[in-house]
Scaffold this active site. Sequence first.
Site, short mmCIF file in Angstrom:
data_model
loop_
_atom_site.label_atom_id
_atom_site.label_comp_id
_atom_site.label_asym_id
_atom_site.label_seq_id
_atom_site.Cartn_x
_atom_site.Cartn_y
_atom_site.Cartn_z
CE1 TYR A 182 -3.51 -25.88 -28.30
CE2 TYR A 182 -4.28 -24.08 -26.90
CZ TYR A 182 -4.55 -25.07 -27.83
OH TYR A 182 -5.82 -25.27 -28.29
CG ASP A 195 2.23 -18.50 -28.00
OD1 ASP A 195 2.22 -17.95 -26.90
OD2 ASP A 195 1.32 -19.26 -28.39
#
Length: 645
Positions: free
Chosen positions: A383, A299
């Site tokens: 998320y 990420d």
Amino acid sequence: MGSAHPLDPLTAPEIRRVSALIRGVADLPIGPRTRFVSIELAEPAKNCFVTWTLGGRRPARQAFAVLLDRDALDGDGATYELTVSLTEDRAVSWRLVPGVHPLADVTELGEAEEVLRLDPTFQSALARRGVTDFDTVQVDAWPAGNFGLADEGRRRLARGVAFIRPHGEENEWAHPVDGVIGFVDLNRRQVLRVEDHGVVAIPSEPGDFGRETTVRTDLKPLEITQPQGPSFIVDGNVVEWQRWRIHVGFTPREGLVLNQIGYHDDGRLRSILYRASMSEMVVPYGDPSPTHFFKNAFDAGENGVGIATVPLTFGCDCLGEIHYFDAVVCDATGQPVEIGNAICMHEEDIGVLWRHVQWRTGEGTVRRSRRLVISSFAGIGNYDYGFFWYFYQDGTIEYEVKLTGVLSTGALDAGARPAHGVLVAPQLNAMLHQHYFNMRLDFEIDGVRNTVEEVWTESVPPGPGNVPGNAFRLGRRALVSELDAQRRVDPATARYWEIVNPHRRHRLGDPIAYRLVPGENTAPFAQPDAAIRKRAGFINSHFFVTPHRDDERYAAGDYPNQHPGGSGLPAWTAADRPIVDEDIVVWYTFGHHHVPRPEDWPVMSVATIGFKLKPSGFFENNPSLDVAPPTPRGPGCHPSPERNR
């Protein structure tokens, strides 16, 4: 062009100027489809910065940019790095970086999602599952990774999976379309192929969570007020609070970065950390099925935590007397995009700092603990991650990640149970997965030259030295080289590490130090030769130490997107450089092992994970002895009652 501090992030006008200077480079192949991936401060070399702090010449103000020419090499793309001097108002240098793929931000992935959603072959696969309203289809595109398959290194790819978001619903992850994957060439914006691995019924139960028709009404308001204002002082990006001094920074890739962390002690500012940031994070999933095996999201290096940073809202994300720092990134055309309220800073009362009451008399004293909180949030796919730095009055530093959002899901046939996940709703599989975070901690424990010592506890064997059998003792050794310093946490020995300055000693004769205290952690369950263990080599150990190098910034290397592996820490530490009495960087990896629960659905309550840095002989005694006593609301915190005799 000047700035209040050489480590301040670039401003919006600076990003505009950098973009214009880059476009003015005559021999740089910039076309209409060239993407500006990132523009950020080119941080001055550490030795130049230190020279400036000692009264020397101010470092030049420079920017570093990454560009992607999507039309180069017949559409396979070419990556360029550029350095631009804002001090001299010119492009200093540029170079082609062959064979790499820079990060893919949400805009680029969004383009891929729309191309795949409208693809006739993809729509045919959806139709076989009863989906005919393609406006309800939500494609989730992931950077493709690298699993040794054809085209994964050369083409710039994304893998796309689909969810259904019925009109009026808010949570597409409640309705995953299992068995269908689309491969998209990001540069050419074309679907390469669609794989259909078999029809699985799409779960039908809604998963909404923000539209409850009834809410609790029995909670009274809670107000946090500081009538005299906050205790911190802010000068640009430099913060002073309770003897702490911190520079707050930001990059498109790492997000929140802290620099020059020091503590005022006995009339001087003592250094602790030169720079502290999350260098990389990765989320490996444990389901080997065709729809899910590739889910290994970097990420930071693939998507950019800073680019994904979201504005924070008073009363929602932060409470109290708040100071916000804005952030600026660039869009694909090189123009600035401002993220207002990107970083939140406030104070929190967190209970007792220290106390003692004489049990014989009832007399005693207590101090309450307050901490400074510096935080940001990033929303990346399903998320949401919160990144929190805490600074305490006793010299402790804590880092905490808050994990929340929505589970990544797959579909199951009625009556089936998942082999590599947990059933969280009817026919809804939430896969087992792990979250790994790697911190780059450039220590300066009261000076540049430091050493790392590993400390553990061991039982004393039975014998004359341990007749009662209860004895245990500390073991300690210096980590002497990079390979020697690749370590894992060990709860069985209460292992921790101390970053020591051997040239400064406290009054008891031992070197001063800061202790890295591990928190929750885990080891990877993927096989040693699995792609994720190669591409994210930093998860194979929890602890690394390297000698400082300005260009060694990211644990998985500069360009992990579609990289086959071995870059970053594995490559650097292979040289096994000495690390004793050097300018060192500690890299700490911690992992959250997520076994989903039905209570994680349809939205996850926050889970936390992190570590602490605690002074160990850094101070002569408890540095919080001078914290003022609390103001009691009664006759006193600890009245001294007359004892009955």
